[in-house]
Design an enzyme around this catalytic site. Sequence first.
Site, PDB file in Angstrom:
ATOM      1  N   GLY A 267       0.818  -1.204   0.000  1.00 34.87           N
ATOM      2  CA  GLY A 267       0.000   0.000   0.000  1.00 34.87           C
ATOM      3  C   GLY A 267       0.854   1.256   0.000  1.00 34.87           C
ATOM      4  O   GLY A 267       0.629   2.188  -0.771  1.00 34.87           O
ATOM      5  N   MET A 269       4.823   3.086   1.992  1.00 33.44           N
ATOM      6  CA  MET A 269       6.020   2.836   2.792  1.00 33.44           C
ATOM      7  C   MET A 269       6.487   4.109   3.486  1.00 33.44           C
ATOM      8  O   MET A 269       6.529   5.186   2.887  1.00 33.44           O
ATOM      9  CB  MET A 269       7.115   2.266   1.867  1.00 33.44           C
ATOM     10  CG  MET A 269       8.406   1.958   2.574  1.00 33.44           C
ATOM     11  SD  MET A 269       8.185   0.713   3.881  1.00 33.44           S
ATOM     12  CE  MET A 269       9.489   1.211   5.004  1.00 33.44           C
ATOM     13  N   GLU A 270       6.846   3.946   4.766  1.00 35.38           N
ATOM     14  CA  GLU A 270       7.109   5.085   5.657  1.00 35.38           C
ATOM     15  C   GLU A 270       8.535   5.633   5.619  1.00 35.38           C
ATOM     16  O   GLU A 270       8.971   6.264   6.592  1.00 35.38           O
ATOM     17  CB  GLU A 270       6.780   4.670   7.083  1.00 35.38           C
ATOM     18  CG  GLU A 270       7.761   3.657   7.735  1.00 35.38           C
ATOM     19  CD  GLU A 270       7.301   2.211   7.636  1.00 35.38           C
ATOM     20  OE1 GLU A 270       6.522   1.891   6.711  1.00 35.38           O
ATOM     21  OE2 GLU A 270       7.716   1.397   8.485  1.00 35.38           O
ATOM     22  N   ASN A 271       9.299   5.446   4.542  1.00 36.90           N
ATOM     23  CA  ASN A 271      10.666   5.950   4.469  1.00 36.90           C
ATOM     24  C   ASN A 271      10.785   7.341   5.092  1.00 36.90           C
ATOM     25  O   ASN A 271       9.987   8.221   4.801  1.00 36.90           O
ATOM     26  CB  ASN A 271      11.096   6.044   3.010  1.00 36.90           C
ATOM     27  CG  ASN A 271      10.683   4.830   2.216  1.00 36.90           C
ATOM     28  OD1 ASN A 271      11.085   3.727   2.521  1.00 36.90           O
ATOM     29  ND2 ASN A 271       9.827   5.040   1.221  1.00 36.90           N
ATOM     30  N   GLU A 304       1.249   5.910   7.537  1.00 31.61           N
ATOM     31  CA  GLU A 304       2.657   6.124   7.171  1.00 31.61           C
ATOM     32  C   GLU A 304       3.241   7.306   7.939  1.00 31.61           C
ATOM     33  O   GLU A 304       4.378   7.263   8.385  1.00 31.61           O
ATOM     34  CB  GLU A 304       2.811   6.335   5.661  1.00 31.61           C
ATOM     35  CG  GLU A 304       2.228   5.218   4.797  1.00 31.61           C
ATOM     36  CD  GLU A 304       2.656   3.816   5.195  1.00 31.61           C
ATOM     37  OE1 GLU A 304       3.761   3.649   5.752  1.00 31.61           O
ATOM     38  OE2 GLU A 304       1.879   2.869   4.965  1.00 31.61           O
ATOM     39  N   GLU A 326       4.189  -2.150  13.561  1.00 35.39           N
ATOM     40  CA  GLU A 326       2.973  -2.258  12.751  1.00 35.39           C
ATOM     41  C   GLU A 326       1.692  -2.353  13.590  1.00 35.39           C
ATOM     42  O   GLU A 326       0.704  -1.689  13.296  1.00 35.39           O
ATOM     43  CB  GLU A 326       3.080  -3.421  11.763  1.00 35.39           C
ATOM     44  CG  GLU A 326       4.190  -3.261  10.718  1.00 35.39           C
ATOM     45  CD  GLU A 326       4.102  -1.973   9.905  1.00 35.39           C
ATOM     46  OE1 GLU A 326       3.073  -1.280   9.964  1.00 35.39           O
ATOM     47  OE2 GLU A 326       5.106  -1.641   9.222  1.00 35.39           O
TER      48      GLU A 326
HETATM   49  C1  7MF Z   1      -2.280   0.757   6.613  1.00 36.19           C
HETATM   50  O1  7MF Z   1       3.166  -1.032   7.125  1.00 36.19           O
HETATM   51  C2  7MF Z   1      -2.100  -0.459   7.225  1.00 36.19           C
HETATM   52  C3  7MF Z   1      -1.184  -1.360   6.727  1.00 36.19           C
HETATM   53  C4  7MF Z   1       4.986  -2.141   5.027  1.00 36.19           C
HETATM   54  C5  7MF Z   1       4.130  -2.439   3.854  1.00 36.19           C
HETATM   55  C6  7MF Z   1       2.437  -0.380   4.941  1.00 36.19           C
HETATM   56  O2  7MF Z   1       3.634   1.041   6.468  1.00 36.19           O
HETATM   57  C7  7MF Z   1       3.509  -0.284   6.011  1.00 36.19           C
HETATM   58  C8  7MF Z   1       4.897  -0.717   5.501  1.00 36.19           C
HETATM   59  C9  7MF Z   1       2.204  -4.055   4.027  1.00 36.19           C
HETATM   60  C10 7MF Z   1       0.906  -4.366   4.377  1.00 36.19           C
HETATM   61  C11 7MF Z   1       0.067  -3.377   4.895  1.00 36.19           C
HETATM   62  C12 7MF Z   1       0.529  -2.070   5.059  1.00 36.19           C
HETATM   63  C13 7MF Z   1       1.863  -1.753   4.714  1.00 36.19           C
HETATM   64  C14 7MF Z   1       2.703  -2.758   4.182  1.00 36.19           C
HETATM   65  C15 7MF Z   1      -0.414  -1.063   5.613  1.00 36.19           C
HETATM   66  C16 7MF Z   1      -0.597   0.171   5.035  1.00 36.19           C
HETATM   67  C17 7MF Z   1      -1.503   1.059   5.532  1.00 36.19           C
HETATM   68  N1  7MF Z   1       5.869  -0.551   6.582  1.00 36.19           N
HETATM   69 BR1  7MF Z   1       3.287  -5.382   3.340  1.00 36.19          BR
HETATM   70 ZN    ZN Z   2       3.029   0.139   8.653  1.00 41.83          ZN
END
Ligand code: 7MF
Ligand code: ZN
Length: 886
Positions: A267, A269-271, A304, A326
């Site tokens: 979806g 990425m929080e870089n 993010e 997470e």
């Molecule tokens: C809301 O977690 C909830 C979950 C990893 C990639 C985004 O920020 C993240 C990343 C995956 C699966 C679900 C989400 C994400 C990832 C996500 C995004 C928005 N660190 Br794989």
């Molecule tokens: Zn996340």
Amino acid sequence: MTSPVTTPKETFLADYKQPDFLIDNVNLHFDLDPQHTKVISTLSVHKNPNTETADCVLDGEQLELVSVKINGRLLQGNEYLRTDKQLLISAVPEQFDLEIVTIIHPDKNTALEGLYYSGSLLCTQCEAEGFRRITYYPDRPDVMAVFTVTIAADKAAWPIMLANGNLAEQGVFEDGRHWVRWHDPHPKPSYLFALVAGDLYVQQDSFTTMSGREVKLEIFVDHENSHKCDHALMSLKQAMLWDEKTYGREYDLDVFMIVAVNDFNMGAMENKGLNIFNAACVLASPETATDNDYYTIQSIVGHEYFHNWSGNRVTCRDWFQLSLKEGFTVLRDQQFSSDLNSAAVQRIADVNQLRSMQFAEDAGPMAHPVRPASFIEISNFYTVTIYEKGAEVVGMIKTIVGAEGFRKGTDLYFKRHDGQAVTTDDFVTAIEDATKVDLTQFRRWYSQAGTPVVAVKTHYDHAKEVFSLTLSQTCPATPDQAEKQPFHIPVALGLLDADGNAMPLQLKGENLAALSNTIVLSLTEAEQTFTFVNVESSPVPSLLRGFSAPVRLDAIRTSSELAFLMANDSDSFNRWDAGQQLFINVLLGLVSAMKKDVELAVPHILVEQIESVLEDADTDPALVAKMLSIPSENYLAAQMQPADVDAIHRAREFLKTTLAKKFKKQFSAIYQYLNEQKKAYAFNADDMAKRSLKNTCLSFLMASNDPMQTQRCLKQMKDADNMTDLLAGLSLMADQKGPEAEHALRAFYEQWQHDRQVVDKWLTVQALSKQSDTLLRVKGLMKHPAFSMKNPNNVRAVIGQFCRNNPINFHAKDGSGYAFLAEQIIVLDKLNPQVASRQLGAFNSWQQYDADRQAMIKKALNNIASQKGLSPDVYEVVTKYLAAGE
Ligand code: 7MF
Ligand code: ZN
């Protein structure tokens, strides 16, 4: 079964060791080119005083190595060792500068991990282990360094060049190339590194933080999407303000950037300072995005952004701790959405997702604890258990220590661990230290997999006015753990009298009744009795209010008790939940009536409840829409062993049609009323609620099989000025046969073929059609010019939706759906292992179907498993699925 070339290795939490070498500073220099990018990495390295070895081991995959220098001296080929995954340099000094030059090929990168080419954009995805595809590095989250990144490229082709942190310097060369240098002062792990380059439109704004610093906000998108940035920008400002107010968290760089990318595995990425988003999760305009999209975008932008503290400032020690960032961040984004929209609707949606996805995962072959003990491929552990159950676990902590205690706890956590890489245990300890609440037993939620079942027995003593509630807990075995210890389960509860009023809650031994209508009991033993005194009449308990714990409630409740709660509970979540349980009882009843060949009928008690729900449709339209949503076929399948796919489908259709015919007048009147109220599209909880109820009514009306309603649906599509109403109409049409449906689909495509996000919706609507020729259509769509196997959104829109959300067709009796998925996974695995492995998830619950279907799925799984050169991603999942069948 043939294994992949080398059988992938399992990694264990118990084997965690501190890194042998630490990095203070990283200097990266990129000479960008899609075919051939040169990366010069200069690291200042020092030995970790806590460990022994003098061998410096760096991770690296699919890299062309050009040179290695230590303190400026070029190493000869015999001074280091290379495998396909590592670079080993032995007998290095205590402290040294390491310069490594590598070449990478972004255009050949279809896995979309590391640096890759998407359209005319170069961008990165490094979580969890993508940085090792850019350069050799200790690619683990407990190595945190300060990054300085220089990017050089042709100025005309790559006018925008971004990386983490603040812009430090820039310049132009004489040959038409230019360069920029970014500096991120906050030490970070490599998984948070990001780089983006391309010709992008930028929309700018600013935010003044709580201490008065001005932060520049920028959203970068393809030029054609310049009109789709407002909502994300607004959401970002809302998130920044919310995190200051709710958690006291302030932003910490001069600029915050978001980039929209068309090819993205996840979806977003929080870089650090440079969030990268799947374009579908950030771009919105009323004509192209639905209410759902607007809602999701707001919550993902929040998610993010919130990682800036829960994830970036305080990060994970190792990937077993993934839920540290997470689970907590999902809880934070849920709270954010709840505060900005409707709390009840948010909670219902979250619990729905948890129950339908996470409970299934917990009951299947991939079951794992919130903090797993081992994995083969970490990418497979970005799961609903880590995210959604992880959020529930943190939410339970909040329930147990109270909102104020929780805030004290998180304040201490952020202060104590700022700049560190820590564990879920450190998080719990911080809350304990701040609140003095003992969470020793509670920690089992992190280490034990499986969904606990809470059974309920009640007794009322009229003479003594005593009500006793006996709760017992069990937890089914999971592949990794046979025996489970009791959990600490917070059970929120209220008691209702016969008129539906709240009753005082006084536990035996306490002097006074609780101040509120809900109390939280702590169930910590296998069985425990709670005794309430001064209970004047026999109460109806409202249990697990707000879904206070991620458990299955095994309470035998009659339909009339459920109807009573549905009508009277002051807890809106439990009102909805009672309604859902009533639906489930009715549907399972219909399924067994079908088997006995008895004539089908919808019980009066449900009809009555629906009638009264429809009566106060205008008090809370959002909640009413939720109350009217019949549990999904997949969720019903999970309540039945073995699941009868066809009977469930027919029962659900029968129920919907019956209710549609019975309440046609009401549905019609509400539809009409809401449709006339329509004004220009705006995204807010109120308007969203009205559109949601309106389209729920339309879907019932269409189920009444009256041709007039089809005309109504087509009219809605014709008049629609927003994608919510247009798409609602189109999906109802797509379930029908005939020229009107075909025409609607063709017209939609013609109108929207230029817009990727809308085309994906067009694909999905067809993949979800109930029509029996849907698989054929799906196969046709995959040959359509709008579809590419290399684009994850396309794959999810067609293959993902068909296999996960079209059970009646995916589970077709002849096994065609299963064979189809196996074929696609085999193709996908060569291109993009992460996406391939995710699609395999559609087989998660394979053991809940009848013997014939199980045999066909097993054949499909064996077909995948027998392929040569499987990725570790697919290998791990397919082996675990097959092992469960042995
Ligand atoms: C809301 O977690 C909830 C979950 C990893 C990639 C985004 O920020 C993240 C990343 C995956 C699966 C679900 C989400 C994400 C990832 C996500 C995004 C928005 N660190 Br794989
Ligand atoms: Zn996340």
